[in-house]
Motif scaffolding. Structure first.
Motif, mmCIF file in Angstrom:
data_model
loop_
_atom_site.group_PDB
_atom_site.id
_atom_site.type_symbol
_atom_site.label_atom_id
_atom_site.label_comp_id
_atom_site.label_asym_id
_atom_site.label_seq_id
_atom_site.Cartn_x
_atom_site.Cartn_y
_atom_site.Cartn_z
ATOM 1 N N LYS A 138 0.908 -1.140 -0.227
ATOM 2 C CA LYS A 138 0.013 0.024 0.066
ATOM 3 C C LYS A 138 1.052 1.185 0.140
ATOM 4 O O LYS A 138 1.920 1.290 0.340
ATOM 5 C CB LYS A 138 -0.998 -0.176 1.192
ATOM 6 N N PRO A 139 0.504 2.457 -0.436
ATOM 7 C CA PRO A 139 1.311 3.771 -0.381
ATOM 8 C C PRO A 139 1.548 4.175 0.861
ATOM 9 O O PRO A 139 0.547 4.018 1.628
ATOM 10 C CB PRO A 139 0.233 4.439 -1.458
ATOM 11 N N GLY A 140 2.746 4.605 1.235
ATOM 12 C CA GLY A 140 2.947 4.905 2.218
ATOM 13 C C GLY A 140 3.685 4.000 3.307
ATOM 14 O O GLY A 140 4.398 4.118 4.427
ATOM 15 N N GLU A 141 3.558 2.546 2.897
ATOM 16 C CA GLU A 141 4.050 1.702 3.750
ATOM 17 C C GLU A 141 5.564 1.403 3.793
ATOM 18 O O GLU A 141 5.939 2.044 2.888
ATOM 19 C CB GLU A 141 3.335 0.199 3.352
ATOM 20 N N THR A 142 6.115 0.944 4.739
ATOM 21 C CA THR A 142 7.439 0.849 4.747
ATOM 22 C C THR A 142 7.617 -0.869 4.186
ATOM 23 O O THR A 142 7.074 -1.528 4.772
ATOM 24 C CB THR A 142 8.176 1.105 6.052
ATOM 25 N N VAL A 143 8.438 -0.861 3.279
ATOM 26 C CA VAL A 143 8.936 -2.287 2.552
ATOM 27 C C VAL A 143 10.524 -2.317 2.687
ATOM 28 O O VAL A 143 11.298 -1.461 2.294
ATOM 29 C CB VAL A 143 8.426 -2.263 1.280
ATOM 30 N N LEU A 144 10.627 -3.690 2.918
ATOM 31 C CA LEU A 144 12.135 -4.116 2.997
ATOM 32 C C LEU A 144 12.219 -5.123 2.017
ATOM 33 O O LEU A 144 11.479 -6.214 1.891
ATOM 34 C CB LEU A 144 12.388 -4.775 4.621
ATOM 35 N N VAL A 145 13.243 -5.020 1.046
ATOM 36 C CA VAL A 145 13.507 -5.897 0.216
ATOM 37 C C VAL A 145 14.891 -6.577 0.305
ATOM 38 O O VAL A 145 15.899 -5.648 0.341
ATOM 39 C CB VAL A 145 13.574 -5.431 -1.462
ATOM 40 N N THR A 146 14.976 -7.799 0.937
ATOM 41 C CA THR A 146 16.369 -8.414 1.091
ATOM 42 C C THR A 146 17.237 -8.881 -0.228
ATOM 43 O O THR A 146 16.466 -9.224 -0.948
ATOM 44 C CB THR A 146 16.259 -9.482 2.174
ATOM 45 N N GLY A 147 18.655 -8.739 -0.170
ATOM 46 C CA GLY A 147 19.286 -9.310 -1.202
ATOM 47 C C GLY A 147 19.184 -8.370 -2.308
ATOM 48 O O GLY A 147 19.179 -9.149 -3.640
ATOM 49 N N VAL A 148 19.132 -7.294 -2.421
ATOM 50 C CA VAL A 148 19.034 -6.601 -3.538
ATOM 51 C C VAL A 148 20.324 -6.427 -4.379
ATOM 52 O O VAL A 148 21.281 -6.626 -3.973
ATOM 53 C CB VAL A 148 18.807 -4.953 -3.182
ATOM 54 N N GLY A 149 19.980 -6.702 -5.664
ATOM 55 C CA GLY A 149 20.999 -6.912 -6.884
ATOM 56 C C GLY A 149 20.661 -7.901 -7.645
ATOM 57 O O GLY A 149 20.977 -8.164 -8.927
ATOM 58 N N GLY A 150 19.927 -9.145 -7.105
ATOM 59 C CA GLY A 150 19.454 -10.029 -7.953
ATOM 60 C C GLY A 150 18.148 -9.487 -8.849
ATOM 61 O O GLY A 150 17.538 -8.686 -8.228
ATOM 62 N N GLY A 151 17.970 -10.301 -9.861
ATOM 63 C CA GLY A 151 16.969 -9.668 -10.719
ATOM 64 C C GLY A 151 15.569 -9.466 -10.162
ATOM 65 O O GLY A 151 15.103 -8.458 -10.313
ATOM 66 N N VAL A 152 15.146 -10.345 -9.404
ATOM 67 C CA VAL A 152 13.581 -10.384 -8.770
ATOM 68 C C VAL A 152 13.730 -9.206 -7.580
ATOM 69 O O VAL A 152 12.821 -8.442 -7.633
ATOM 70 C CB VAL A 152 13.389 -11.650 -8.280
ATOM 71 N N ALA A 153 14.730 -9.244 -6.945
ATOM 72 C CA ALA A 153 14.923 -8.436 -5.909
ATOM 73 C C ALA A 153 14.902 -7.052 -6.124
ATOM 74 O O ALA A 153 14.222 -5.937 -5.435
ATOM 75 C CB ALA A 153 15.932 -8.452 -4.814
ATOM 76 N N THR A 154 15.572 -6.620 -7.446
ATOM 77 C CA THR A 154 15.645 -5.308 -7.806
ATOM 78 C C THR A 154 14.345 -4.973 -8.556
ATOM 79 O O THR A 154 14.212 -3.886 -8.248
ATOM 80 C CB THR A 154 16.816 -5.489 -9.037
ATOM 81 N N PHE A 155 13.767 -5.889 -9.167
ATOM 82 C CA PHE A 155 12.368 -5.744 -9.532
ATOM 83 C C PHE A 155 11.387 -5.184 -8.409
ATOM 84 O O PHE A 155 10.548 -4.306 -8.464
ATOM 85 C CB PHE A 155 11.787 -6.568 -10.605
ATOM 86 N N ALA A 156 11.568 -5.834 -7.378
ATOM 87 C CA ALA A 156 10.630 -5.574 -6.140
ATOM 88 C C ALA A 156 10.952 -4.302 -5.700
ATOM 89 O O ALA A 156 9.797 -3.705 -5.415
ATOM 90 C CB ALA A 156 10.905 -6.656 -4.940
ATOM 91 N N LEU A 157 12.093 -3.816 -5.736
ATOM 92 C CA LEU A 157 12.589 -2.504 -5.183
ATOM 93 C C LEU A 157 11.941 -1.585 -6.101
ATOM 94 O O LEU A 157 11.130 -0.613 -5.642
ATOM 95 C CB LEU A 157 14.019 -2.228 -5.237
ATOM 96 N N GLN A 158 11.917 -1.629 -7.444
ATOM 97 C CA GLN A 158 11.463 -0.477 -8.402
ATOM 98 C C GLN A 158 10.080 -0.544 -8.499
ATOM 99 O O GLN A 158 9.334 0.357 -8.251
ATOM 100 C CB GLN A 158 11.993 -0.929 -9.639
ATOM 101 N N PHE A 159 9.264 -1.896 -7.925
ATOM 102 C CA PHE A 159 7.959 -1.867 -8.028
ATOM 103 C C PHE A 159 7.302 -1.009 -6.812
ATOM 104 O O PHE A 159 6.186 -0.519 -6.807
ATOM 105 C CB PHE A 159 7.371 -3.402 -8.537
ATOM 106 N N ALA A 160 7.777 -1.513 -5.883
ATOM 107 C CA ALA A 160 7.404 -1.144 -4.548
ATOM 108 C C ALA A 160 7.469 0.749 -4.546
ATOM 109 O O ALA A 160 6.537 1.316 -3.814
ATOM 110 C CB ALA A 160 8.184 -1.703 -3.404
ATOM 111 N N VAL A 161 8.390 1.022 -4.943
ATOM 112 C CA VAL A 161 9.019 2.391 -5.117
ATOM 113 C C VAL A 161 7.860 2.980 -6.007
ATOM 114 O O VAL A 161 7.217 4.116 -5.725
ATOM 115 C CB VAL A 161 10.160 2.750 -5.631
#
Length: 332
Positions: free
Chosen positions: A156-179
Motif C-alpha cells: 500500500k502507498p506509504g508503507e515501509t517495505v524491506l527488500v532483502t538481497g537487492v542486486g538479484g533480478g527479482v529483488a531489484t524489480f521488487a524494489l522498483q515496483f514498491a517504489v
C-alpha cells in the motif's frame, strides 16, 4: 537456427545448429532479439533443480519478433514485437499454479537460441519504451516480483517495505515496483556498492546484513516494517521476525540460504504476522506487471550484455553473484 544446448550437467552449453521450428495449431515462432538469464538457469546446469530433462535449450526470458504462426493463429501477428510470458499452463486458480504449470527453458526448449516456439497465449506486446535487451530482462523476474509485492504482499502507498538481497533480478524489480507503488523502500545486501545502486533506484536506505546489529539499526532509523520481500530464508530469517511490524507480512519467493534453522513461532503469533509464499506468477500477474512497467516507464536494471555465444561467461558471472540486475544475451 543456432541454439545453446545443455547436454550434460555441470558442463558448458554448446552452440549448435538446429532445424527451424514449424508451429502447430495456435503456436507462434518468435525470432529472438535478446534473452536473459535467471538463477534458475544456473541451478539447472548444476543439477540443483527438480525434474531435469536433457538435452535442453535453457532460457526463460526472451523478446523478439513473431516470424511464423501456426493454424488458427492470426497471420496479422507476423512482425509483431513481443515479450514472452515464460509461465506456461498456470491453471484456473489465481491462488496457486496447477499441476501442469512449468517454466519455459526446461522441459520446453527456451530462449537461448535464435528462435523459440510458444503458444499464442504466451505472447504480449513489448513495452515501447524498452530496448530489446531491457524487454528480454523483464518477464520472469518482473512477474515474480509483481506477484510477491502486489498479489501476495498487498503493498500500500506509504508503507515501509524491506527488500532483502537487492542486486538479484527479482529483488531489484521488487524494489522498483514498491517504489512505483508509493512505498518507502529499504534494502539489504552484503555489498556496499549494491546498496548504493539500490538508493539510485529509489531506496530510502540500505543495510549491510553482514554487520552486527543491522536489524536493530534499521528499526531505530525507520521503525518496524509493514512488508518484507525475501528470497533467502536461512539463519537471517530470525531478524525479519524482529523487523516486521505487528500485523506485518513476510513474503518469500525463494530460500537460497535454506530453511530457517529455528522459527520463533511465539513472535509469529504474538505479533500476528503473516508468512506468505509466492512462486512465479499467473497470466493475470504478468499482464498487470506489464501495465505497471508501461505506466511508470520502469526500466529493468541490466548488469551486463553478452553475445549469445558467450552465455557460459554470463553463467559464470551469475555463479559469483556479483551482478546488480539482469544478465542479458544479445541475439540480434
Amino acid at each position: 537456427m543456432q541454439a545453446l544446448v545443455l547436454h550434460e550437467l555441470k558442463s558448458p552449453l554448446k552452440l549448435e545448429q538446429r532445424p527451424q521450428f514449424e508451429p502447430g495449431p495456435r503456436q507462434v515462432v518468435v525470432q529472438l532479439k535478446a534473452a536473459a538469464l535467471n538463477r534458475r538457469d544456473y541451478w539447472i546446469t548444476q543439477g540443483m533443480y527438480p525434474g531435469i530433462k536433457l538435452p535442453v535449450v535453457l532460457g526463460s526470458d526472451g523478446a523478439g519478433v513473431i516470424a511464423r504462426v501456426g493454424e488458427n493463429a492470426p497471420h496479422g501477428w507476423i512482425g509483431r514485437e513481443v515479450v514472452i510470458n515464460p509461465g506456461l499452463d498456470w491453471g484456473e486458480d489465481e491462488a496457486a499454479q496447477g499441476e501442469s504449470f512449468r517454466i519455459l527453458g526446461m522441459p520446453d526448449d527456451g530462449a537461448f537460441a535464435e528462435e523459440v516456439l510458444v503458444g499464442e497465449e504466451a505472447i504480449h506486446d513489448k513495452p515501447e519504451h524498452l530496448t530489446w535487451q531491457e524487454a528480454a530482462a523483464l518477464p520472469l523476474g518482473g512477474m515474480t516480483a509483481y506477484r510477491a509485492v502486489f498479489t501476495q504482499g498487498e503493498v500500500k502507498p506509504g508503507e515501509t517495505v524491506l527488500v532483502t538481497g537487492v542486486g538479484g533480478g527479482v529483488a531489484t524489480f521488487a524494489l522498483q515496483f514498491a517504489v512505483a507503488a508509493g512505498a518507502r523502500v529499504l534494502a539489504t545486501s552484503s555489498s556496499p556498492e549494491k546498496l548504493a545502486k539500490a538508493e539510485q533506484l529509489g531506496a530510502a536506505a540500505g543495510y549491510n546484513y553482514t554487520q552486527e546489529g543491522w536489524a536493530k539499526q534499521l528499526v531505530a532509523d525507520h521503525g518496524a516494517v509493514h512488508l518484507i520481500i525475501d528470497s533467502a530464508g536461512g539463519d537471517g530469517y530470525r531478524h525479519l521476525l524482529d523487523i516486521a511490524a505487528p500485523g506485518g507480512r513476510i513474503v518469500n519467493y525463494g530460500a537460497t540460504a535454506g530453511p530457517p534453522p529455528k522459527l520463533d513461532l511465539f513472535k509469529v503469533f504474538w505479533k500476528q504476522l503473516r508468512l506468505i509464499g509466492s512462486t512465479m506468477g499467473s497470466p493475470t500477474d504478468f499482464r498487470a506487471m506489464l501495465g505497471l512497467v508501461h505506466h511508470h516507464k520502469i526500466r529493468p536494471a541490466i548488469d551486463r550484455v553478452f553475445p549469445l555465444a558467450e552465455a557460459n561467461d554470463a553463467l559464470a558471472r551469475m555463479r559469483e553473484s556479483s551482478q546488480f540486475g539482469k544478465l542479458v544475451l544479445d541475439i540480434a
